[in-house]
Enzyme design. Sequence first.
Site, PDB file in Angstrom:
ATOM      1  N   HIS A 233      23.285  49.916  38.010  1.00 42.48           N
ATOM      2  CA  HIS A 233      24.521  50.165  38.486  1.00 42.48           C
ATOM      3  C   HIS A 233      25.477  49.547  38.103  1.00 42.48           C
ATOM      4  O   HIS A 233      25.288  48.313  37.698  1.00 42.48           O
ATOM      5  CB  HIS A 233      24.549  50.244  40.180  1.00 42.48           C
ATOM      6  CG  HIS A 233      24.230  49.042  40.714  1.00 42.48           C
ATOM      7  ND1 HIS A 233      23.356  48.156  40.790  1.00 42.48           N
ATOM      8  CD2 HIS A 233      25.039  48.483  41.631  1.00 42.48           C
ATOM      9  CE1 HIS A 233      23.277  47.303  41.380  1.00 42.48           C
ATOM     10  NE2 HIS A 233      24.556  47.210  42.236  1.00 42.48           N
TER      11      HIS A 233
ATOM     12  N   HIS B  61      20.449  47.558  48.216  1.00 43.45           N
ATOM     13  CA  HIS B  61      21.123  47.329  49.298  1.00 43.45           C
ATOM     14  C   HIS B  61      22.544  47.651  49.421  1.00 43.45           C
ATOM     15  O   HIS B  61      23.578  47.021  49.964  1.00 43.45           O
ATOM     16  CB  HIS B  61      21.275  45.564  49.318  1.00 43.45           C
ATOM     17  CG  HIS B  61      22.067  44.912  48.078  1.00 43.45           C
ATOM     18  ND1 HIS B  61      21.417  43.700  47.697  1.00 43.45           N
ATOM     19  CD2 HIS B  61      23.124  45.410  47.638  1.00 43.45           C
ATOM     20  CE1 HIS B  61      22.340  43.539  46.522  1.00 43.45           C
ATOM     21  NE2 HIS B  61      23.387  44.620  46.429  1.00 43.45           N
TER      22      HIS B  61
ATOM     23  N   HIS C 102      27.667  38.481  47.729  1.00 42.04           N
ATOM     24  CA  HIS C 102      28.852  39.288  47.169  1.00 42.04           C
ATOM     25  C   HIS C 102      30.300  38.656  47.732  1.00 42.04           C
ATOM     26  O   HIS C 102      31.536  39.611  47.773  1.00 42.04           O
ATOM     27  CB  HIS C 102      28.771  40.578  47.473  1.00 42.04           C
ATOM     28  CG  HIS C 102      27.570  41.295  47.090  1.00 42.04           C
ATOM     29  ND1 HIS C 102      26.159  41.206  47.841  1.00 42.04           N
ATOM     30  CD2 HIS C 102      27.485  42.165  46.018  1.00 42.04           C
ATOM     31  CE1 HIS C 102      25.348  41.962  47.243  1.00 42.04           C
ATOM     32  NE2 HIS C 102      26.135  42.614  46.278  1.00 42.04           N
TER      33      HIS C 102
ATOM     34  N   GLU D 281      21.141  42.452  39.335  1.00 42.45           N
ATOM     35  CA  GLU D 281      20.821  42.265  40.754  1.00 42.45           C
ATOM     36  C   GLU D 281      19.204  42.215  40.665  1.00 42.45           C
ATOM     37  O   GLU D 281      18.428  41.794  41.508  1.00 42.45           O
ATOM     38  CB  GLU D 281      21.193  43.162  41.863  1.00 42.45           C
ATOM     39  CG  GLU D 281      22.815  42.971  42.123  1.00 42.45           C
ATOM     40  CD  GLU D 281      23.139  43.923  43.262  1.00 42.45           C
ATOM     41  OE1 GLU D 281      24.406  43.440  43.710  1.00 42.45           O
ATOM     42  OE2 GLU D 281      22.771  44.850  43.354  1.00 42.45           O
TER      43      GLU D 281
HETATM   44  C1  DHB Z   1      27.080  49.322  45.798  1.00 47.18           C
HETATM   45  C2  DHB Z   1      26.027  48.694  45.175  1.00 47.18           C
HETATM   46  C3  DHB Z   1      25.895  47.229  45.614  1.00 47.18           C
HETATM   47  O1  DHB Z   1      24.765  46.633  44.860  1.00 47.18           O
HETATM   48  C4  DHB Z   1      26.904  46.514  46.148  1.00 47.18           C
HETATM   49  O2  DHB Z   1      26.316  45.176  46.408  1.00 47.18           O
HETATM   50  C5  DHB Z   1      27.956  47.059  46.758  1.00 47.18           C
HETATM   51  C6  DHB Z   1      28.130  48.511  46.525  1.00 47.18           C
HETATM   52  C7  DHB Z   1      27.298  50.721  45.367  1.00 47.18           C
HETATM   53  O3  DHB Z   1      26.687  51.445  44.814  1.00 47.18           O
HETATM   54  O4  DHB Z   1      28.446  51.258  46.226  1.00 47.18           O
HETATM   55 FE    FE Z   2      25.103  44.353  45.355  1.00 45.14          FE
END
Ligand code: DHB
Ligand code: FE
Length: 286
Positions: free
Chosen positions: A192, A12, A59, A239
């Site tokens: 991530h 997302h 978020h 996540e």
């Molecule tokens: C990014 C990834 C995410 O899951 C999010 O909520 C906000 C930013 C990213 O990789 O930039």
């Molecule tokens: Fe996210």
Amino acid sequence: MARIIGGIGTTHVPSIGKAIAEKKHADPYWKPFFSGFGYVHGWLARERPDTMVIFYNDHGLNFFLDKLPTFAVGAAPEYRNEDEGWGIPVSRAVAGDPDFSWHLINGLVADEFDVTMCQEMLVDHAVTIPMALMWPDESWPVKVVPIEINTVQHPLPSLNRCLALGRSVGRAIESYQRDLKVLVVGTGGLSHQLDGERAGFINREFDELCMDRLIDQPEALTRYAIPEFVELAGAQGVEFLNWMAMRGALTGSVRQLHRNYHIPISNTAAATVVMENGPGAGLRAA
Ligand code: DHB
Ligand code: FE
């Protein structure tokens, strides 16, 4: 009776919203990601779900660190989006289905999940970006039940708890009297980390293991405690809890129909998986 047609797991990342607005689909950076949605569009056009249950994490738009439920279920007639500060367009409101929401809430509480019930709820990019990806014509032909899982403020719920949450939702969906075709979605991930010394951390090998096990043996993933999962997938890789809940809700025999995995989109390993929920024996009851 309601029937679960299958599940979709999808990233997302907010910058996808900007790429859509700027029509960058064919741009070399974006093409390998957007082209992974061709299969999804065809499958949704064939299956035509009426309703979508979407597991996601907020978020900071609707819930902040001052009050952050572990699990919250939307029971609103619609869910608005607002400016989240990412520079992406604010999307139109998402249609809700309060009667179905209350049915799921009743099932969850009967199964001893003490959820927060939200008759008003904003939804952020973790709902609106997947919707924009799944229905690029902006038709959004489904009513939505958003289910928030805390992946932000520790202590987080375990992988096992999220799998059990999904199973409870799956049972509740199948006991609903209306003849709905229900799609279940889990958003976010995969690996991530957005901040700190490991910002930009991605782990392809672990992502592939998670996607493989999620199909046939989701219980095997419950051996990872949250600190270990953070180590392996990054601080925001957790996540994946949303994907675990989605998988738990698939009650039948599950088969992977499609997978796309692309590194990176922004700071994230971007994955898209479609799973069929076929007739037959599914996961054992919780
Ligand atoms: C990014 C990834 C995410 O899951 C999010 O909520 C906000 C930013 C990213 O990789 O930039
Ligand atoms: Fe996210």
